[in-house]
Design a protein around this motif. Sequence first.
Motif, mmCIF file in Angstrom:
data_model
loop_
_atom_site.group_PDB
_atom_site.id
_atom_site.type_symbol
_atom_site.label_atom_id
_atom_site.label_comp_id
_atom_site.label_asym_id
_atom_site.label_seq_id
_atom_site.Cartn_x
_atom_site.Cartn_y
_atom_site.Cartn_z
ATOM 1 N N ALA A 137 8.106 8.655 35.464
ATOM 2 C CA ALA A 137 9.370 8.445 34.747
ATOM 3 C C ALA A 137 9.836 6.989 34.889
ATOM 4 C CB ALA A 137 10.428 9.408 35.275
ATOM 5 N N ARG A 138 9.733 6.443 36.080
ATOM 6 C CA ARG A 138 10.161 5.058 36.298
ATOM 7 C C ARG A 138 9.281 4.071 35.528
ATOM 8 N NH1 ARG A 138 11.132 5.348 42.877
ATOM 9 N NH2 ARG A 138 13.038 6.635 42.794
ATOM 10 N N GLN A 139 7.969 4.300 35.563
ATOM 11 C CA GLN A 139 7.061 3.392 34.857
ATOM 12 C C GLN A 139 7.307 3.420 33.350
ATOM 13 O OE1 GLN A 139 3.254 4.756 36.510
ATOM 14 N NE2 GLN A 139 3.002 2.715 37.387
ATOM 15 N N MET A 140 7.471 4.603 32.784
ATOM 16 C CA MET A 140 7.720 4.697 31.347
ATOM 17 C C MET A 140 9.056 4.049 30.979
ATOM 18 S SD MET A 140 6.217 8.379 30.045
ATOM 19 C CE MET A 140 7.293 9.361 31.100
ATOM 20 N N TYR A 141 10.058 4.235 31.832
ATOM 21 C CA TYR A 141 11.374 3.657 31.537
ATOM 22 C C TYR A 141 11.331 2.131 31.566
ATOM 23 C CZ TYR A 141 16.447 3.093 31.626
ATOM 24 O OH TYR A 141 17.734 2.732 31.333
ATOM 25 N N LYS A 142 10.505 1.554 32.447
ATOM 26 C CA LYS A 142 10.402 0.104 32.542
ATOM 27 C C LYS A 142 9.487 -0.496 31.471
ATOM 28 C CE LYS A 142 11.176 -0.143 37.548
ATOM 29 N NZ LYS A 142 10.578 -0.540 38.856
ATOM 30 N N MET A 143 8.404 0.218 31.148
ATOM 31 C CA MET A 143 7.366 -0.355 30.305
ATOM 32 C C MET A 143 7.545 -0.077 28.817
ATOM 33 S SD MET A 143 4.042 0.575 32.656
ATOM 34 C CE MET A 143 2.926 0.111 31.348
#
Length: 375
Positions: free
Chosen positions: A337-343
């Motif tokens: 979730a964090r990676q998708m939100y940042k990328m």
Amino acid sequence: MKQYELKPQALSFFGRPFDLQLFAGEKTEPATEKRRQDAVDRGNVPKSQDLSSVLVLLVGFLMLRYYGGELFGRCGEYMRYTFSHAIFSGLALPDTLLLLNQFLLVLLQTMAPFMFAIMISAIVSNLVQTGFLFRLGPLTPDLDRMNPISGIQNIFSWKLVAELVKSILKILIVAYIPYTTIRDQFPFLMRMIQVEPVPAIIIILKLIFAMAIKIILILMALAFADWAFQKWRHEENIRMSKEEVKEEYKQREGDPKVKQKIRERQRQAASRRMMDEVPKATVVVTNPTHIACALKYVPGEDEAPKVVAMGAGQIARRIKEIAAEHKIPVIENKPLARQMYKMLEIGDAIPSELYQAVVEVLMQVHRMKNQSAGA
């Protein structure tokens, strides 16, 4: 303990209150490009009339100096022709017409180069100062110019003071240079009565030309100084106050408050469109409380899973609520979730480096559907 209340005091000047708001409209800011263009559209450009006049005068004297011999030669030929043919042979009608034709031809041949050179110098002097500028605004009638009160105010303006100073300087220069030249050459000029008429005329014309060139060069220096002064005064006249700069910015860019409201409405509309896509999602990946990313993947239609909705905080909670209402699986996976939100952005496909994690989530969703179907 006694307390003292501090009250703001107004600035005083010689015992009298002094309002700083008096300076709020002071023109301290340089003119913007729009203000300059508006001035150009009105024909308000820095220009020195003295510079144009002096350049025309210089060109005229130079033409007279280097073209004068040919000019006097043509005039002499015409006079010889007139005295030898027209006068002594009688003034019959054919001779009169021929004399008139010869006069017009000589006039055209002698004056055309002068007029052409003067016209070109006048055009060039104006183009150098203002560029190619043609506006009808200055030709329109202005009732303010007919106002006697405004006329009286203009009489005591700094513009007229500057014009008066320039006029006095020009008069002094025009008077001083001939005076000193004649004073220095007076003994020589007294002996001119002993010289033949033609050489005497040539010597006097050369002396006059030398005086004229000195006067013109000094007047040209004053004209360039006047041009610089006109440019400085033009910049001062079109300066703007801080309020005018702010008002122009609002007119050009729009009121910041209105633009903020427009952006807020655009965000709300985008948020509504995004929420409408949540029921079509395949799975919602959460943080679990702060982030929510809705993914959609239809085998055979989509090449890769893509993000249809994403948000944090209140938006994340709303995404999860809609997912629960439409029975969309919600899976907790903090790193993903964090990676998708940042990328990623909404509408982006899952990149290759996240394939493995997303495939695991989709397999988990597939197992959940199979379990619910078997139950």
